[in-house]
Design an enzyme around this catalytic site. Structure first.
Site, PDB file in Angstrom:
ATOM      1  N   GLY A 297      -7.003   3.568   1.626  1.00 29.59           N
ATOM      2  CA  GLY A 297      -7.852   3.705   0.451  1.00 29.59           C
ATOM      3  C   GLY A 297      -7.188   4.373  -0.731  1.00 29.59           C
ATOM      4  O   GLY A 297      -5.986   4.242  -0.927  1.00 29.59           O
TER       5      GLY A 297
ATOM      6  N   LEU B 113     -10.188  -3.363   4.325  1.00 33.39           N
ATOM      7  CA  LEU B 113      -9.284  -2.675   3.413  1.00 33.39           C
ATOM      8  C   LEU B 113      -8.079  -2.053   4.139  1.00 33.39           C
ATOM      9  O   LEU B 113      -8.240  -1.253   5.059  1.00 33.39           O
ATOM     10  CB  LEU B 113     -10.062  -1.571   2.662  1.00 33.39           C
ATOM     11  CG  LEU B 113      -9.257  -0.807   1.604  1.00 33.39           C
ATOM     12  CD1 LEU B 113      -8.794  -1.714   0.482  1.00 33.39           C
ATOM     13  CD2 LEU B 113     -10.067   0.355   1.066  1.00 33.39           C
ATOM     14  N   ASP B 114      -6.884  -2.438   3.702  1.00 38.09           N
ATOM     15  CA  ASP B 114      -5.634  -1.858   4.197  1.00 38.09           C
ATOM     16  C   ASP B 114      -5.483  -1.990   5.713  1.00 38.09           C
ATOM     17  O   ASP B 114      -4.808  -1.185   6.356  1.00 38.09           O
ATOM     18  CB  ASP B 114      -5.517  -0.368   3.802  1.00 38.09           C
ATOM     19  CG  ASP B 114      -5.521  -0.185   2.286  1.00 38.09           C
ATOM     20  OD1 ASP B 114      -5.057  -1.092   1.586  1.00 38.09           O
ATOM     21  OD2 ASP B 114      -5.984   0.866   1.815  1.00 38.09           O
ATOM     22  N   ALA B 115      -6.100  -3.015   6.274  1.00 33.67           N
ATOM     23  CA  ALA B 115      -6.067  -3.158   7.729  1.00 33.67           C
ATOM     24  C   ALA B 115      -5.445  -4.478   8.190  1.00 33.67           C
ATOM     25  O   ALA B 115      -5.460  -4.790   9.371  1.00 33.67           O
ATOM     26  CB  ALA B 115      -7.476  -3.025   8.293  1.00 33.67           C
TER      27      ALA B 115
ATOM     28  N   HIS C 245       0.861  -1.191   0.000  1.00 35.17           N
ATOM     29  CA  HIS C 245       0.000   0.000   0.000  1.00 35.17           C
ATOM     30  C   HIS C 245       0.890   1.232   0.000  1.00 35.17           C
ATOM     31  O   HIS C 245       1.872   1.296   0.734  1.00 35.17           O
ATOM     32  CB  HIS C 245      -0.926   0.004   1.214  1.00 35.17           C
ATOM     33  CG  HIS C 245      -1.863   1.181   1.214  1.00 35.17           C
ATOM     34  ND1 HIS C 245      -2.924   1.277   0.351  1.00 35.17           N
ATOM     35  CD2 HIS C 245      -1.866   2.317   1.948  1.00 35.17           C
ATOM     36  CE1 HIS C 245      -3.554   2.426   0.561  1.00 35.17           C
ATOM     37  NE2 HIS C 245      -2.933   3.071   1.520  1.00 35.17           N
TER      38      HIS C 245
END
Lengths: 282, 282, 282, 282
Positions: free
Chosen positions: B199, B225-227, B190
């Site tokens: 995001g 998401l992205d976690a 990311h």
């Protein structure tokens, strides 16, 4: 360092600004020691910082202002002239933790940080002896009635003629009236790499999220918690073996470094605010 | 590097685990090349990684497993034995940007990254020629029907016997079914320092917030998401003069570095997941 | 990026230089996009770099030169005007290792490094296929007769109209005649943090000394081995567990980064040489 | 932190060492908190560090030693057992500059650096008041007769029962007799990234060479100037605009950081010397 004037300017961008300002300075024999420029794309504003040797000019700062006024108006400038012979006055607020305070006072007494420190304010007695050893007044403010306490702090800041209020791990959230009263004049060190981990216990938050670096952020204080213009940040690597206590320990070092760097930029008039961002002419 | 087995273990913490495992290995003449331990405080779980020279043991990996089973049960271990002679198989997913792909393929063809790459999957044709020059099959997946597309991707991953799916700037959000199907086996890069700027368009978000450093995060993909658990992160300094395009450019370098480091840790079985965090034995 | 001219100047320091140059530009309506200044204390020389939007001037680069000549003479300037529409031509020399070459060619083909690469020269055949895939001529030079080989290289550099020669891990020491023929035009990446570990096998030297960081240095080549003006350097942390092979692996990453950064500064006319030091206007 | 014993071992490498040591500890119910291992390839020696919770063992440190002796002999070990309940005693030597001293004393008084500081020795009076404010004896040693002075220092070190002598910018070269008398017990902070810029005025040397980073090195003192085993190093970026005074200022920060880190590793028995290199178990 010889005495110098620092001229900082912001104005709408257009051709010819540098020529006009440099021309004005040259016309009076002014010797530019350092010059920095930046155009901010969104706002189309131009930012500028010049250091001029004081002894190269035939007049003093006040006279400079009078003569510069016409030019400033023509270009619709916000501008400011600082004289290196006049130290900025920092009022430092602390709680119980002294790592940032120790760092700042050491830089001050060794002559690295060229400021006056008229007083240190705290909500605890712990650091009195250390501060007073430096010959600096230490004032304890009772925080039980928060409204009264912050009014007291504002009064002290004014009484001691502070230019800048430094929250050196003060651990109290400033009320809006105080933030609004001194815009661009209150500097905080937050113990996270903002915008991650706003608010309380950021090292604990970082630990729980499992990040691989932690950081610290030096910023101007505004109404919105930990959301003001950022002056300086840095990070340090951690790993899975580090406990929250280890993070706090690493964090102390990076907080000191980031606060002292950010404060130095501020004191040397290297920081210009543009919306919620800063231009830092290093 | 000589052939070696990598034994990774997690189990409830108690005294005597190291002695039991090291004793088992020593009893068979096993030569430990590298050993790492960690106790996670919250869960009171113990994590362990050992590299053992294959030629020092009188049996192969399968036999090791049979013999180790009793000990593993006694200590209630989750464990795994990897054989360095068997390369992990990476299926790489890309979009149009090729900086991470170029970096990974260079490390692969120079022998630095010891993996097999059975295929590269993309939603665009752009990178076909570059991938095929390496002798690696390039498969374009049509994304118009997203559900069908992701089922196709899962089928390809299985068909090509992928061990790990690498999202090398794939720019598509994976559906929950895919995340759940391969837990701990999908790695994403990311382009922000998570948890900041989750995001879309993180460099743009970073620019608007006026941060003084930007970063990248390599993490396991989960539903959220992205976690997912973070494997590796890093940051790089920017300043007010940098445009969003400059951030994107700096970002590419840090994305490459962070992804290749994180992937290396994963491939060498150095990453153990503990809740939503990782233990990375470097 | 719009077309722009980059004006670089060095001259004896005195008051009024900025005003004179900025005045000249403003007088013709020139719009300054970026401006940097530096006074070198020892030599009392002034250095300056300005980017001017090409479309803001009523004449082209040649005409600019004619008109600027009088001013340049008055201040005794060395100066140069580069046109962003004319790419610099890099001739890259490599041996067998391709990490720097791969990095540079990726930046070139993705449009990040705005240069022309008329050819790649090597003393080995290994990298021919990769270079030719890019559509770039690959020329192998036989090194058995070193004198003839380096004369051949010089002839090729001239024939291909090279502006800058890049030693991307070429692993050969250039003879004095070549260094002297292209002063400030040959760039090398040395795989140590100079001045530590000059000459052969720097990672081995670093390993034996037990340093805790290793580095890389991008510098202009002069007669004296690894002693030319330094453009860029960086370091990376290692520890006792790292073998020489690990150092070489970490080193590759830092060599790529440092070379590409230094080369970018050079290509954008950000590097001014002052004695054996560089001024790098970032 | 609970009380713990730290067991450090070095011995010729062979299979079964970990099992033997871990087995011995487990047999007595010992709970290992942290364990690190390293095999040094050149010398084929094995290095090991274990932290064991004191309350998990049925005997004290002395008894541990008696029981461990047989095992130690079998493996031909050099070994040592430190008890966290017994602080190491640091004798700090300073000159006039106080940045490292201030940093160490702050870490000491805040409880971060768990040591005793029986006295501070200096060749100047400048820092007496600051040291005495901490309640630590300050002893001025006259350096006119250097031989007598260093004998005096050795006598003071013995009298105050120092474990480790810390040269916190002492600015005097120790004579060979002193270096040899306390091998592995004298720690210096050198203000360069060794092996670059040995000896006097390293910042000046760095400035003249035009390096783009400067550094600091924490090392054990040996007969050969600035050539002893390196414990810790770090670097910081500078640029052409920085004067020698700026380098000195940046340098102070990095000296503090590197000395305090290196000293911490030493105090926690994380540093094992192997020839002229160190193994640092972080």
């Amino acid at each position: 360092m010889n005495r110098h004037y620092t001229l900082t300017i912001s104005c709408p961008d257009r051709a010819g600004i540098i020529a006009a300002v440099a021309g004005f300075i040259a016309q009076h024999g002014g010797f530019i020691v350092e010059a920095s420029y930046h155009t901010e794309q969104e706002s189309e504003r131009f930012f500028m910082r010049q250091e001029i040797r004081a002894d190269s000019l035939p007049f003093d700062a006040a006279e400079f202002g009078l003569r510069f006024a016409a030019l400033a108006q023509e270009f619709n400038m916000h501008w400011q002239l600082a004289d290196s012979a006049q130290n900025k006055r920092l009022v430092i607020l602390v709680s119980r933790q002294d790592h940032c305070l120790d760092d700042l006072l050491h830089r001050w007494r060794s002559g690295e940080l060229l400021v006056d420190i008229p007083c240190v304010i705290s909500n605890h007695e712990d650091l009195r002896s250390f501060v007073e050893w430096h010959g600096i007044p230490f004032i304890k403010v009772d925080m039980q009635d928060k409204t009264a306490a912050f009014e007291h702090i504002a009064a002290l800041f004014d009484e001691y003629q502070g230019d800048t209020m430094v929250l050196a791990r003060f651990m109290q959230i400033l009320p809006p009236f105080l933030c609004q009263r001194y815009p661009g004049r209150i500097i905080n060190i937050h113990h996270s790499f903002l915008p991650s981990f706003v608010g309380a216990k950021p090292y604990h938050q970082a630990y729980l999220r499992g990040v691989k670096l932690i950081g610290a952020t030096c910023h101007y204080v505004t109404d919105e918690l930990d959301a003001g213009p950022i002056i300086e940040q840095d990070t340090v690597r951690i790993d899975h073996g580090d406990t929250v206590d280890d993070l706090v320990r690493y964090g102390r070092d990076i907080e000191k470094t980031v606060l002292s760097r950010g404060l130095r930029y501020h004191v040397e008039d290297r920081v210009l605010v543009c919306g919620n961002k800063t231009i830092v002419f290093k």
